[in-house]
Design a protein around this motif. Structure first.
Motif, short mmCIF file in Angstrom:
data_model
loop_
_atom_site.label_atom_id
_atom_site.label_comp_id
_atom_site.label_asym_id
_atom_site.label_seq_id
_atom_site.Cartn_x
_atom_site.Cartn_y
_atom_site.Cartn_z
N THR A 112 0.86 -1.08 -0.06
CA THR A 112 -0.15 0.07 -0.13
C THR A 112 1.07 1.22 0.00
N TRP A 113 0.99 2.11 -0.90
CA TRP A 113 0.38 1.94 -2.46
C TRP A 113 1.37 2.14 -3.46
N SER A 146 2.35 -9.64 -2.06
CA SER A 146 1.92 -8.07 -1.32
C SER A 146 2.28 -8.52 0.01
N VAL A 183 -2.11 -6.02 1.85
CA VAL A 183 -3.72 -6.29 1.38
C VAL A 183 -3.72 -6.89 0.15
N HIS A 201 -3.76 -6.64 -3.71
CA HIS A 201 -3.77 -5.60 -4.87
C HIS A 201 -3.94 -6.28 -6.11
N CYS A 260 -2.49 -0.92 -10.46
CA CYS A 260 -3.32 -1.95 -9.45
C CYS A 260 -4.88 -1.90 -9.77
N GLU A 296 -7.31 -3.55 -8.22
CA GLU A 296 -8.08 -4.27 -6.85
C GLU A 296 -8.03 -2.89 -6.01
N TYR A 297 -9.40 -2.57 -5.75
CA TYR A 297 -9.47 -1.49 -4.88
C TYR A 297 -8.86 -1.97 -3.47
N CYS A 298 -7.87 -0.84 -3.17
CA CYS A 298 -6.90 -1.23 -1.73
C CYS A 298 -6.75 -0.10 -1.03
N HIS A 353 -5.37 3.86 -3.89
CA HIS A 353 -5.35 2.81 -4.76
C HIS A 353 -5.10 3.53 -6.35
#
Ligand code: CUA
Length: 158
Positions: free
Chosen positions: A77-78, A99, A102, A104, A139, A141-143, A147
């Protein structure tokens, strides 16, 4: 049981053996004979010590054979580390990513590389870059709030 009952039973029992057996054979042939498998998953790693664990302790691009490269990408992140990868045109690049926090995503525009980056899991995908240019990766995938900042590029030099 008379004869017609036996045939009736067999008509149900034999396909119930033959169909799963056939599916298993198809699975084995495609997985091992043809090298087809679920994209991505290439092993496990402890996300808490990812930065100290090879190959993620030295992210970056290395040449593994003439025209073939391996890009190890540390995802968190991120950010992607590295977020800029340079290869000569015609290269085949295997991306290996994981990762440390979380879930991603990793998608390279203009290629078939599209994978989830899951903590604890090593993701792997290969692409061949036959045309020079810049290939954005993001990326997908909402992270969290940063993001949209997670991106980088593969620079293919002609
Ligand atoms: Cu990382 Cu969205």
């Amino acid at each position: 049981m008379n004869r017609s009952h036996v045939l009736f039973e067999l008509a149900w029992i034999l396909p119930s053996i033959a169909i799963p057996t056939g599916m298993l054979v198809a699975l084995l042939v495609t997985a091992f004979g043809m090298g087809i498998h679920v994209p991505g998953h290439a092993g496990r790693v402890d996300p808490r010590t990812l930065e100290q664990t090879p190959p993620f302790n030295a992210p970056g691009i290395t040449q593994v054979a003439p025209g073939r490269y391996q890009a190890v990408i540390l995802v968190k992140t991120w950010s992607f580390t590295p977020n800029e990868i340079r290869v000569p045109v015609g290269s085949e690049v295997t991306f290996i990513a994981s990762s440390q926090d979380v879930i991603h995503g990793f998608r390279i525009h203009g290629t078939n590389v599209n994978m989830m980056i899951i903590p604890g899991q090593i993701s792997r995908a290969t692409a061949r870059f036959t045309r020079p240019g810049e290939y954005l990766f993001v990326c997908h995938e909402y992270c969290g709030t940063g993001h949209h900042l997670m991106s980088g590029k593969v620079i293919v030099q002609g």
